[in-house]
Design a protein around this motif. Structure first.
Motif, PDB file in Angstrom:
ATOM      1  N   MET A 122       0.853  -1.267   0.077  1.00 11.66           N
ATOM      2  CA  MET A 122      -0.092   0.033   0.100  1.00 11.66           C
ATOM      3  C   MET A 122       0.745   1.049   0.009  1.00 11.66           C
ATOM      4  SD  MET A 122      -3.063   1.122   2.820  1.00 11.66           S
ATOM      5  CE  MET A 122      -3.890  -0.254   2.638  1.00 11.66           C
ATOM      6  N   ASN A 123       0.481   2.183  -0.876  1.00  9.51           N
ATOM      7  CA  ASN A 123       1.482   3.430  -1.096  1.00  9.51           C
ATOM      8  C   ASN A 123       1.113   4.262  -0.061  1.00  9.51           C
ATOM      9  OD1 ASN A 123      -0.583   4.799  -2.014  1.00  9.51           O
ATOM     10  ND2 ASN A 123       0.080   4.335  -4.288  1.00  9.51           N
ATOM     11  N   GLY A 124       2.048   5.466   0.121  1.00  6.53           N
ATOM     12  CA  GLY A 124       1.520   6.504   0.938  1.00  6.53           C
ATOM     13  C   GLY A 124       0.228   7.245   0.704  1.00  6.53           C
ATOM     14  N   ASP A 125      -0.136   7.505  -0.641  1.00  9.46           N
ATOM     15  CA  ASP A 125      -1.550   8.109  -0.956  1.00  9.46           C
ATOM     16  C   ASP A 125      -2.629   7.350  -0.165  1.00  9.46           C
ATOM     17  OD1 ASP A 125      -0.195  10.326  -2.049  1.00  9.46           O
ATOM     18  OD2 ASP A 125      -0.499   9.504  -3.985  1.00  9.46           O
ATOM     19  N   ALA A 126      -2.586   6.012  -0.467  1.00 14.37           N
ATOM     20  CA  ALA A 126      -3.648   5.067  -0.194  1.00 14.37           C
ATOM     21  C   ALA A 126      -3.595   4.839   1.450  1.00 14.37           C
ATOM     22  CB  ALA A 126      -3.388   3.520  -0.666  1.00 14.37           C
ATOM     23  N   GLN A 127      -2.631   4.946   2.165  1.00 14.95           N
ATOM     24  CA  GLN A 127      -2.523   4.941   3.390  1.00 14.95           C
ATOM     25  C   GLN A 127      -3.340   6.206   4.171  1.00 14.95           C
ATOM     26  OE1 GLN A 127       1.626   4.026   4.467  1.00 14.95           O
ATOM     27  NE2 GLN A 127       1.265   1.904   4.608  1.00 14.95           N
ATOM     28  N   LEU A 128      -2.839   7.169   3.543  1.00 19.66           N
ATOM     29  CA  LEU A 128      -3.488   8.499   3.907  1.00 19.66           C
ATOM     30  C   LEU A 128      -4.785   8.425   3.766  1.00 19.66           C
ATOM     31  CD1 LEU A 128      -3.189  11.402   5.213  1.00 19.66           C
ATOM     32  CD2 LEU A 128      -2.585  12.073   2.829  1.00 19.66           C
ATOM     33  N   ARG A 129      -5.448   8.097   2.667  1.00 13.40           N
ATOM     34  CA  ARG A 129      -6.627   7.974   2.433  1.00 13.40           C
ATOM     35  C   ARG A 129      -7.334   7.198   3.444  1.00 13.40           C
ATOM     36  NH1 ARG A 129      -9.895   8.924  -2.075  1.00 13.40           N
ATOM     37  NH2 ARG A 129     -11.698   7.508  -2.439  1.00 13.40           N
ATOM     38  N   GLY A 130      -6.812   6.186   3.660  1.00 15.64           N
ATOM     39  CA  GLY A 130      -7.505   4.942   4.570  1.00 15.64           C
ATOM     40  C   GLY A 130      -7.495   5.791   5.875  1.00 15.64           C
ATOM     41  N   ALA A 131      -6.542   6.537   6.200  1.00 13.03           N
ATOM     42  CA  ALA A 131      -6.400   7.055   7.520  1.00 13.03           C
ATOM     43  C   ALA A 131      -7.654   8.320   7.619  1.00 13.03           C
ATOM     44  CB  ALA A 131      -5.118   7.864   7.943  1.00 13.03           C
ATOM     45  N   VAL A 132      -7.679   8.912   6.674  1.00 15.63           N
ATOM     46  CA  VAL A 132      -8.840  10.054   6.561  1.00 15.63           C
ATOM     47  C   VAL A 132     -10.057   9.376   6.694  1.00 15.63           C
ATOM     48  CG1 VAL A 132      -9.886  11.257   5.084  1.00 15.63           C
ATOM     49  CG2 VAL A 132      -7.375  11.754   5.285  1.00 15.63           C
ATOM     50  N   LEU A 133     -10.289   8.154   5.956  1.00 16.54           N
ATOM     51  CA  LEU A 133     -11.695   7.774   6.016  1.00 16.54           C
ATOM     52  C   LEU A 133     -11.932   7.077   7.316  1.00 16.54           C
ATOM     53  CD1 LEU A 133     -11.580   5.750   2.651  1.00 16.54           C
ATOM     54  CD2 LEU A 133     -12.994   7.515   3.037  1.00 16.54           C
ATOM     55  N   ARG A 134     -11.153   6.338   8.001  1.00 17.11           N
ATOM     56  CA  ARG A 134     -11.277   6.127   9.196  1.00 17.11           C
ATOM     57  C   ARG A 134     -11.539   6.984  10.321  1.00 17.11           C
ATOM     58  NH1 ARG A 134      -7.355   2.593   7.522  1.00 17.11           N
ATOM     59  NH2 ARG A 134      -5.987   3.592   8.462  1.00 17.11           N
ATOM     60  N   ALA A 135     -10.732   8.106  10.266  1.00 15.45           N
ATOM     61  CA  ALA A 135     -10.909   9.254  11.194  1.00 15.45           C
ATOM     62  C   ALA A 135     -12.230   9.882  11.083  1.00 15.45           C
ATOM     63  CB  ALA A 135      -9.904  10.259  10.984  1.00 15.45           C
ATOM     64  N   ALA A 136     -12.796   9.851   9.878  1.00 13.27           N
ATOM     65  CA  ALA A 136     -14.022  10.590   9.527  1.00 13.27           C
ATOM     66  C   ALA A 136     -15.258   9.631  10.003  1.00 13.27           C
ATOM     67  CB  ALA A 136     -14.329  10.766   7.802  1.00 13.27           C
ATOM     68  N   ALA A 137     -15.015   8.573   9.793  1.00  8.93           N
ATOM     69  CA  ALA A 137     -15.822   7.298  10.367  1.00  8.93           C
ATOM     70  C   ALA A 137     -16.210   7.418  11.748  1.00  8.93           C
ATOM     71  CB  ALA A 137     -15.666   6.012   9.617  1.00  8.93           C
ATOM     72  N   GLY A 138     -14.967   7.361  12.263  1.00  9.07           N
ATOM     73  CA  GLY A 138     -14.949   7.226  13.838  1.00  9.07           C
ATOM     74  C   GLY A 138     -15.651   8.463  14.581  1.00  9.07           C
ATOM     75  N   ALA A 139     -15.182   9.839  13.766  1.00 11.01           N
ATOM     76  CA  ALA A 139     -15.816  10.768  14.474  1.00 11.01           C
ATOM     77  C   ALA A 139     -17.316  11.090  14.253  1.00 11.01           C
ATOM     78  CB  ALA A 139     -15.281  12.208  13.819  1.00 11.01           C
ATOM     79  N   ALA A 140     -17.704  10.569  12.921  1.00 12.13           N
ATOM     80  CA  ALA A 140     -19.291  10.420  12.817  1.00 12.13           C
ATOM     81  C   ALA A 140     -19.860   9.529  13.727  1.00 12.13           C
ATOM     82  CB  ALA A 140     -19.547  10.265  11.268  1.00 12.13           C
ATOM     83  N   LYS A 141     -19.471   8.273  13.631  1.00 13.90           N
ATOM     84  CA  LYS A 141     -20.088   7.494  14.660  1.00 13.90           C
ATOM     85  C   LYS A 141     -20.099   7.576  16.267  1.00 13.90           C
ATOM     86  CE  LYS A 141     -20.095   2.887  14.102  1.00 13.90           C
ATOM     87  NZ  LYS A 141     -19.764   1.683  13.729  1.00 13.90           N
ATOM     88  N   ASP A 142     -19.239   8.371  16.414  1.00 13.50           N
ATOM     89  CA  ASP A 142     -19.183   8.738  17.981  1.00 13.50           C
ATOM     90  C   ASP A 142     -19.973  10.272  18.246  1.00 13.50           C
ATOM     91  OD1 ASP A 142     -17.288   6.959  18.600  1.00 13.50           O
ATOM     92  OD2 ASP A 142     -15.466   8.251  18.401  1.00 13.50           O
ATOM     93  N   THR A 143     -20.565  10.778  17.154  1.00  9.20           N
ATOM     94  CA  THR A 143     -21.591  11.729  17.491  1.00  9.20           C
ATOM     95  C   THR A 143     -22.930  11.335  17.859  1.00  9.20           C
ATOM     96  OG1 THR A 143     -20.393  12.836  15.568  1.00  9.20           O
ATOM     97  CG2 THR A 143     -22.701  13.887  16.148  1.00  9.20           C
ATOM     98  N   PRO A 144     -23.422  11.887  19.174  1.00  8.05           N
ATOM     99  CA  PRO A 144     -24.746  11.635  19.690  1.00  8.05           C
ATOM    100  C   PRO A 144     -25.808  11.735  18.503  1.00  8.05           C
ATOM    101  CG  PRO A 144     -23.602  13.147  21.202  1.00  8.05           C
ATOM    102  CD  PRO A 144     -22.931  12.988  19.807  1.00  8.05           C
ATOM    103  N   GLY A 145     -26.730  10.735  18.556  1.00  8.57           N
ATOM    104  CA  GLY A 145     -27.934  10.745  17.591  1.00  8.57           C
ATOM    105  C   GLY A 145     -27.448  10.055  16.296  1.00  8.57           C
ATOM    106  N   VAL A 146     -26.158   9.543  15.968  1.00  7.73           N
ATOM    107  CA  VAL A 146     -25.803   8.894  14.848  1.00  7.73           C
ATOM    108  C   VAL A 146     -26.016   7.364  15.190  1.00  7.73           C
ATOM    109  CG1 VAL A 146     -24.224   8.251  13.246  1.00  7.73           C
ATOM    110  CG2 VAL A 146     -24.378  10.312  14.187  1.00  7.73           C
ATOM    111  N   ALA A 147     -27.098   6.617  14.569  1.00 10.01           N
ATOM    112  CA  ALA A 147     -27.170   5.060  14.700  1.00 10.01           C
ATOM    113  C   ALA A 147     -26.279   4.309  13.917  1.00 10.01           C
ATOM    114  CB  ALA A 147     -28.635   4.796  14.256  1.00 10.01           C
ATOM    115  N   PHE A 148     -25.906   4.521  12.869  1.00 11.45           N
ATOM    116  CA  PHE A 148     -24.990   3.953  12.184  1.00 11.45           C
ATOM    117  C   PHE A 148     -24.668   4.567  10.699  1.00 11.45           C
ATOM    118  CE2 PHE A 148     -29.090   1.841  11.205  1.00 11.45           C
ATOM    119  CZ  PHE A 148     -28.983   1.901   9.778  1.00 11.45           C
ATOM    120  N   LEU A 149     -23.579   4.220  10.160  1.00 11.66           N
ATOM    121  CA  LEU A 149     -23.124   4.625   8.630  1.00 11.66           C
ATOM    122  C   LEU A 149     -23.608   3.734   7.749  1.00 11.66           C
ATOM    123  CD1 LEU A 149     -19.410   5.946   9.592  1.00 11.66           C
ATOM    124  CD2 LEU A 149     -21.440   7.337   9.669  1.00 11.66           C
ATOM    125  N   ARG A 150     -24.124   4.324   6.696  1.00 10.25           N
ATOM    126  CA  ARG A 150     -24.985   3.726   5.750  1.00 10.25           C
ATOM    127  C   ARG A 150     -23.970   3.186   4.803  1.00 10.25           C
ATOM    128  NH1 ARG A 150     -29.336   0.914   5.549  1.00 10.25           N
ATOM    129  NH2 ARG A 150     -30.366   2.605   6.217  1.00 10.25           N
TER     130      ARG A 150
END
Length: 132
Positions: free
Chosen positions: A1-29
């Motif tokens: 996995m190259n650096g761009d793919a790793q950065l993209r994966g880290a961005v996606l995981r961070a965004a998903a984690g922040a969204a899921k931890d928000t009160p009122g969010v049931a799940f990501l679709r």
């Protein structure tokens, strides 16, 4: 996995984690294509537990899409989520957006180091797909 793919994966995981931890969010679709292919490896929690984001094949995260913007350091993210019954969709989307922006900026800041080039531009669009 190259650096761009790793950065993209880290961005996606961070965004998903922040969204899921928000009160009122049931799940990501997950996206329609992911549902058809059956590539979602995790299950969304309706009980409120903050489980790890549902990771799908090819480095994707269910419910979150990210792409580079036209300029350097620009990111556009789309978050698709379900809202818990009893929460106003507008309030949840207003709470999700700044959390995702902050989480992604933190990841991008760590990836770029101390370059002093200012905060990266992060645009987040939140779509409510369901109320559960």
């Amino acid at each position: 996995m190259n650096g761009d793919a790793q950065l993209r994966g880290a961005v996606l995981r961070a965004a998903a984690g922040a969204a899921k931890d928000t009160p009122g969010v049931a799940f990501l679709r997950p996206g329609f294509g992911e549902l058809l292919r059956g590539t979602v490896t995790g299950r969304a929690s309706r009980t409120g537990s903050a489980a790890a984001p549902s990771v799908v094949r090819n480095g994707r995260v269910a419910g979150v899409r990210a792409e580079h913007g036209p300029g350097t350091g620009e990111w556009r993210l789309r978050v698709h989520l379900a809202v818990r019954r009893g929460h106003r969709a507008l309030d949840v989307t207003r709470a999700v957006r700044p959390r995702v922006v902050a989480a992604v900026r933190e990841v991008l800041g760590h990836a770029s180091g101390e370059e002093g080039g200012g905060a990266p531009t992060v645009t987040v669009t939140v779509t409510v797909t369901d109320i559960t």
